[in-house]
Design a protein around this motif. Structure first.
Motif, PDB file in Angstrom:
ATOM      1  N   ALA A 175      -4.354   5.063  -8.256  1.00  0.00           N
ATOM      2  CA  ALA A 175      -4.071   4.217  -7.090  1.00  0.00           C
ATOM      3  C   ALA A 175      -5.146   3.152  -6.889  1.00  0.00           C
ATOM      4  N   ASN A 201       0.823  -1.212   0.000  1.00  0.00           N
ATOM      5  CA  ASN A 201       0.000   0.000   0.000  1.00  0.00           C
ATOM      6  C   ASN A 201       0.851   1.254   0.000  1.00  0.00           C
ATOM      7  N   SER A 219       0.915   4.069  -3.051  1.00  0.00           N
ATOM      8  CA  SER A 219       0.623   5.471  -2.764  1.00  0.00           C
ATOM      9  C   SER A 219       1.723   6.382  -3.299  1.00  0.00           C
ATOM     10  N   CYS A 241       2.024   6.006  -7.424  1.00  0.00           N
ATOM     11  CA  CYS A 241       0.892   6.564  -8.165  1.00  0.00           C
ATOM     12  C   CYS A 241       0.869   8.083  -8.067  1.00  0.00           C
ATOM     13  N   SER A 242       1.247   8.615  -6.931  1.00  0.00           N
ATOM     14  CA  SER A 242       1.347  10.069  -6.779  1.00  0.00           C
ATOM     15  C   SER A 242       2.436  10.623  -7.692  1.00  0.00           C
ATOM     16  N   HIS A 253      -4.297  -0.696  -6.706  1.00  0.00           N
ATOM     17  CA  HIS A 253      -4.674  -1.381  -5.474  1.00  0.00           C
ATOM     18  C   HIS A 253      -5.458  -2.658  -5.794  1.00  0.00           C
TER      19      HIS A 253
END
Length: 230
Positions: free
Chosen positions: A207, A180, A184, A187-188, A211
């Protein structure tokens, strides 16, 4: 008879020494793999970029538990000089032969896009799941992906994003929490990379989509134990 016993004992000792040496080499290989992937880029070389993201990713990747290191070591051992067919299934079978609770996981999900949400398409993915027993009597779920880095590739990445991508391991072994954290961060960074290139963020780079690949509730576990095909 005494000489035969001595030879037998010497042979057993020799085989034990070789086994311990191989185990030490394998452990060092795993440590080198983790350190190499985490030290490919030095933070002081990224002063013109955003070192915070790299430091965060480094913290996540370097914090490897004994269980994660053990499974990664096993996979390295299996793959030495091997090019098996159906690689994921083959690794699951090898893990189960070594008495690990391993399964092939197949996830599927539906993604909506557009305003209004007029477009829907399905996604699916495969990875390996290993349930490891902990010293306190509980269990921890490890996600194993043997093609991890490529899942985050972009067609036209910025230099910042490409450097971050190169930081990822090609083989991932970790908990849902660790995964996770990586999703995060990446993807950012991908969103920022696409924005700088003047591109829209496609649904499969968000995300929520990433996920779903590994952590979708619609996950089918397949316990394999077929003849090994190489």
């Amino acid at each position: 008879m005494e000489k035969l016993n001595m030879r037998s004992n010497n042979k057993e000792k020799e085989m034990k020494d070789i086994s311990e040496l191989e185990e030490d080499k394998l452990s060092q290989m795993v440590r080198d793999f983790i350190e190499l992937d985490c030290e490919t880029f030095q933070v002081d070389e990224l002063v013109d970029h955003n070192p915070t993201t790299y430091l965060s990713l480094q913290d996540i990747l370097e914090n490897a538990s004994d269980a994660e290191t053990e499974i990664l070591g096993k996979i390295f051992f299996y793959l030495r000089n091997m090019e098996p067919k159906k690689l994921r299934q083959w690794i699951v079978n090898r893990l189960r032969m070594d008495e690990y609770e391993a399964s092939l996981c197949k996830t599927s999900w539906i993604t909506s896009s557009g305003r209004p949400l007029a477009f829907q398409f399905t996604g699916d993915y495969e990875y390996i799941d290993v349930m490891m027993k902990e010293s306190n009597g509980g269990t921890v779920r490890l996600i194993v992906d043997i093609d991890f880095r490529s899942q985050f590739e972009l067609a036209r990445p910025t230099q910042d994003y490409q450097e971050l991508l190169n930081y990822l391991p090609s083989i991932f072994v970790g908990t849902e929490e660790k995964l996770n954290g990586i999703i995060s961060l990446l993807c950012s960074a991908a969103k920022q990379s696409l924005k700088e290139k003047g591109l829209h963020v496609p649904p499969w780079r968000k995300a929520s989509y990433m996920h779903s690949k590994w952590l979708s509730h619609n996950c089918k576990k397949i316990v394999l134990f077929a003849p090994l095909c190489i």
